[in-house]
Design a protein around this motif. Sequence first.
Motif, mmCIF file in Angstrom:
data_model
loop_
_atom_site.group_PDB
_atom_site.id
_atom_site.type_symbol
_atom_site.label_atom_id
_atom_site.label_comp_id
_atom_site.label_asym_id
_atom_site.label_seq_id
_atom_site.Cartn_x
_atom_site.Cartn_y
_atom_site.Cartn_z
ATOM 1 N N GLU A 27 6.271 8.241 12.396
ATOM 2 C CA GLU A 27 5.549 6.964 12.376
ATOM 3 C C GLU A 27 4.715 6.929 11.097
ATOM 4 O O GLU A 27 3.826 7.761 10.904
ATOM 5 N N ALA A 29 2.427 4.686 9.650
ATOM 6 C CA ALA A 29 1.011 4.298 9.597
ATOM 7 C C ALA A 29 0.064 5.452 9.963
ATOM 8 O O ALA A 29 -0.866 5.746 9.195
ATOM 9 N N VAL A 32 0.285 8.204 7.159
ATOM 10 C CA VAL A 32 -0.366 7.804 5.910
ATOM 11 C C VAL A 32 -1.883 7.838 6.064
ATOM 12 O O VAL A 32 -2.595 8.302 5.167
ATOM 13 N N GLY A 33 -2.379 7.370 7.200
ATOM 14 C CA GLY A 33 -3.821 7.411 7.448
ATOM 15 C C GLY A 33 -4.358 8.830 7.445
ATOM 16 O O GLY A 33 -5.370 9.135 6.795
#
Length: 85
Positions: A27, A29, A32-33
């Motif tokens: 996943e 998002a 990356v966070g």
Amino acid sequence: KTMLPLALATSIDALAVGVTFAFLKVEIAPAVGFIGIVTFALSAVGVKIGHVFGSKFKSRAELAGGLILILMGAKILVEHLTGGA
């Protein structure tokens, strides 16, 4: 002149991570966070430590940093060539 090879190396690293994430069906998002937060925190710590050591040791700190990077790269290369030890 100095920044171009660093930018190229970073781009190749990012490409490798992106391809790996695609194969693993990660996943994007949350990944990356998490990567962004960890990168920011470690970069801030590195800048502070680098400033302290850089002002104290100057050229010896650069030499030590370069040697550490070379040793890390050699270790990774050997692990990949020998199938991971």
